[in-house]
Scaffold this active site. Structure first.
Site, PDB file in Angstrom:
ATOM      1  CG  ASN A 138      16.774  50.389  30.221  1.00 17.32           C
ATOM      2  OD1 ASN A 138      16.386  49.890  29.180  1.00 17.32           O
ATOM      3  ND2 ASN A 138      17.255  49.652  31.192  1.00 17.32           N
ATOM      4  N   GLY A 139      19.794  51.149  31.835  1.00 12.52           N
ATOM      5  CA  GLY A 139      21.129  50.666  31.505  1.00 12.52           C
ATOM      6  C   GLY A 139      22.022  50.722  32.717  1.00 12.52           C
ATOM      7  CB  CYS A 197      14.938  50.794  34.239  1.00 15.47           C
ATOM      8  SG  CYS A 197      15.977  50.624  35.707  1.00 15.47           S
ATOM      9  CE1 TYR A 250      12.611  36.308  32.774  1.00 12.83           C
ATOM     10  CE2 TYR A 250      13.808  38.353  33.054  1.00 12.83           C
ATOM     11  CZ  TYR A 250      12.877  37.450  33.509  1.00 12.83           C
ATOM     12  OH  TYR A 250      12.210  37.678  34.674  1.00 12.83           O
ATOM     13  N   GLY A 282      10.552  46.356  35.350  1.00 12.64           N
ATOM     14  CA  GLY A 282      10.988  46.755  36.684  1.00 12.64           C
ATOM     15  C   GLY A 282       9.820  46.938  37.621  1.00 12.64           C
TER      16      GLY A 282
HETATM   17  P1  AMP Z   1      17.302  30.897  38.200  1.00 12.70           P
HETATM   18  O1  AMP Z   1      17.986  29.932  37.325  1.00 12.70           O
HETATM   19  O2  AMP Z   1      16.649  30.308  39.382  1.00 12.70           O
HETATM   20  O3  AMP Z   1      18.232  31.996  38.597  1.00 12.70           O
HETATM   21  O4  AMP Z   1      16.108  31.565  37.418  1.00 12.70           O
HETATM   22  C1  AMP Z   1      16.151  31.655  36.066  1.00 12.70           C
HETATM   23  C2  AMP Z   1      14.839  32.204  35.574  1.00 12.70           C
HETATM   24  O5  AMP Z   1      14.677  33.550  35.990  1.00 12.70           O
HETATM   25  C3  AMP Z   1      14.855  32.218  34.069  1.00 12.70           C
HETATM   26  O6  AMP Z   1      14.126  31.149  33.628  1.00 12.70           O
HETATM   27  C4  AMP Z   1      14.213  33.498  33.692  1.00 12.70           C
HETATM   28  O7  AMP Z   1      12.835  33.263  33.432  1.00 12.70           O
HETATM   29  C5  AMP Z   1      14.351  34.362  34.887  1.00 12.70           C
HETATM   30  N1  AMP Z   1      15.450  35.323  34.703  1.00 12.70           N
HETATM   31  C6  AMP Z   1      16.584  35.169  34.046  1.00 12.70           C
HETATM   32  N2  AMP Z   1      17.359  36.254  34.155  1.00 12.70           N
HETATM   33  C7  AMP Z   1      16.688  37.128  34.889  1.00 12.70           C
HETATM   34  C8  AMP Z   1      16.959  38.434  35.352  1.00 12.70           C
HETATM   35  N3  AMP Z   1      18.098  39.048  35.096  1.00 12.70           N
HETATM   36  N4  AMP Z   1      16.017  39.046  36.081  1.00 12.70           N
HETATM   37  C9  AMP Z   1      14.883  38.446  36.373  1.00 12.70           C
HETATM   38  N5  AMP Z   1      14.583  37.195  35.983  1.00 12.70           N
HETATM   39  C10 AMP Z   1      15.469  36.535  35.242  1.00 12.70           C
END
Ligand code: AMP
Length: 511
Positions: free
Chosen positions: A103-104, A2, A260, A28
């Site tokens: 957040n956490g 968050c 990320y 978020g």
């Molecule tokens: P996928 O392998 O289809 O699950 O999607 C991976 C992609 O989602 C990655 O390249 C990131 O850009 C993004 N991503 C990775 N972890 C998260 C997360 N916890 N929440 C939202 N997006 C994420």
């Protein structure tokens, strides 16, 4: 995950909070909330589901009066229900009236909730660990407060007790009605929290935020990070007090923020997220050179947006051209955040489109920040092939994700993670790539550590390593968490226990 924000200013803070939440929106998109407080102690709250721009209307903004306030953007974590009742900030009326945004993710939430009910005679009405955290803080403050003369030391003693009772990751902002803003960070500083200030003719204004980018856009100057275990209390008049409240503390920030989550223009714990990502590109390039000595790659193409910095540096390092082969529809949110596998799969194509001429008859190296479920990567590899690519290599700036994240980032169960039980060749086969190249964990840690100038060498890396820094997460914990997450039945029956007190958008004057 968050985003949180807290401001103590000399003039009304509603617009500042709104602007700040907009720049934290990437943290978020599920719900947003703001609470402001007037000198008299009257607090005003408005929260709702959806994007910041959709939740706050002019009339809502007008009602958010006062020179001090907190805000929150919500991202549903580990199997939590996505309901208005769980959107933040949360409020308790005693002692004094407290609102809190977090957040956490707490790892001893279940035990806490039970202990609170049995020993502290406090009822937690949602499944949100943030409501539990608020009640622990409120209970510990109530125990120590004598009359209305609330001293900073009393607040800090209560936070020290919170540190003793609560486990997991928490970066927190809270307002104690009539007294001021409180901000604190868990003893490992897993989630980020920065402090900034702005000098005005009437005195200094303070801002606390998840990421420094909020300070930049609001014209606040970065003062420093809040230390792990430290608490800061800023009175309504803008007097700042701080104290280390944990008996033991050690900075072990979450590395996934750098992979990320955070914006590249943020600096957290003295680390430029952008620099960390450039370093990831360098280190990954070295690995690719080792594993693919003949380097039959014509072009490096990032999967926008997060991987751009790493992909650019990787291409430079290997002396290969870097080209933008995918156009992103910037009006669609992050696909991962939408619930349900089917929606997610469809939305990859809504979000990204290949530019044919960058792929036709070329061997391409696609670079992403991470591969989680593999849904995105598989779809993208297919798009590259449909656009005419000959060979499609796939590189991930992070190592294989093999374990759930329990500190506030939504990671699926082990079963859903593409890297579970598969080696690199099997993953390549699964996503139909000619080969995949993953960053090694040591190299990732080195990349981020180098961006700290070598000051920080230990990071929270559990989703890659399975080693959880708080020491209370074992297989049994993960099994239970995954079972809860996988079972829609238990969610339903849980939901029926929740007194649904919020209808539509929650808007209230908290007096
Ligand atoms: P996928 O392998 O289809 O699950 O999607 C991976 C992609 O989602 C990655 O390249 C990131 O850009 C993004 N991503 C990775 N972890 C998260 C997360 N916890 N929440 C939202 N997006 C994420």
């Amino acid at each position: 995950m968050c985003g949180i924000l807290g401001v103590v200013a000399k003039t009304p803070v509603n617009q500042l909070l709104y602007d700040g939440l907009l720049v934290l929106q990437h943290r978020g998109q599920d719900a947003a909330g703001i609470v402001t407080a007037e000198r008299s102690g009257v607090m005003h709250m408005h929260k709702g589901q959806g994007l910041v721009a959709d939740v706050f209307r002019t009339r809502n903004m007008r009602s958010l009066m006062g020179n001090i306030g907190i805000g929150h953007v919500r991202y549903p974590t580990a199997g939590s229900a996505s309901s208005l009742a769980e959107s933040q900030p949360f409020y308790v009326n005693s002692p004094f009236g407290i609102v809190l945004a977090h957040n956490g993710n707490l790892t001893n939430h279940t035990e806490l909730k039970e202990a609170m009910y049995r020993n502290d005679l406090r009822h937690i009405n949602t499944h949100s660990d943030s409501e539990a955290l608020l009640n622990v803080f409120a209970y510990e403050l109530q125990k120590r407060a004598i009359g209305f003369a609330l001293k900073p030391e009393t607040i800090f003693d209560a936070i020290a007790a919170v540190h003793r009772r609560v486990k997991g990751a928490y970066a927190v902002v809270a307002i104690i009605a009539g007294y001021g803003l409180v901000a604190f960070r868990d003893p490992f500083g897993i989630r980020p929290l920065v402090l900034g200030e702005h000098a005005t003719p009437d005195g200094v204004e303070y801002l606390v935020a998840s990421e420094s980018v909020a300070l930049d856009t609001m014209s606040f100057k970065m003062t420093r990070d809040i230390e792990p275990g430290e608490a800061v209390f800023i009175t309504m008049d803008g007097e700042l007090h701080s104290r280390q409240c944990a008996t033991e503390s050690k900075l072990v920030p979450c590395i996934f923020e750098h992979v990320y989550f955070a914006r590249p223009d943020s600096v957290m714990d003295g680390i430029s997220v952008y620099q960390a990502r450039l370093n990831m590109g360098d280190n990954l390039a070295e690995k690719i050179r080792r594993e693919l000595p003949d380097l039959d790659i014509d072009v490096v193409i990032p999967i926008p947006d997060t991987s751009r910095a790493s992909a650019l540096q990787l291409a430079n390092h290997l002396g290969l051209p870097y080209r933008e082969g995918f156009q992103k529809n910037r009006y669609i949110g992050r696909t991962f955040i939408m619930p349900g596998q089917a929606t997610r799969k469809k939305s990859v194509r809504q979000k990204l489109n290949a530019i044919g001429l960058e792929f036709k008859d070329r061997n391409v190296l696609l670079v992403d920040d991470s591969i989680v479920r593999g849904t995105t990567s598989k779809e993208i590899v297919q798009m590259a092939r449909e656009a005419g690519a000959r060979k499609v290599y796939f590189a991930s700036a992070a190592p294989p994700v093999r374990f759930p994240h329990v500190y506030g980032i939504d990671m699926p169960t082990r079963e859903e993670l593409i890297a579970t039980g598969r080696n690199d060749a099997q993953i390549a086969e699964e996503i139909s790539a000619d080969a995949v190249f993953y960053q090694d964990l040591d190299a990732l840690v080195q990349a981020v550590s180098d961006a700290s100038g070598g000051r920080i060498s230990v990071f929270e890396t559990s989703c890659f390593s399975g080693e959880y820094i708080t020491g209370d997460v074992d297989d049994a914990y993960l099994d239970e968490m995954e079972a809860r997450r996988a079972s829609p039945l238990s969610k339903d029956s849980d939901a029926s226990q929740v007194l649904d007190m919020n209808v539509g958008v929650a808007e209230q004057n908290l007096i």
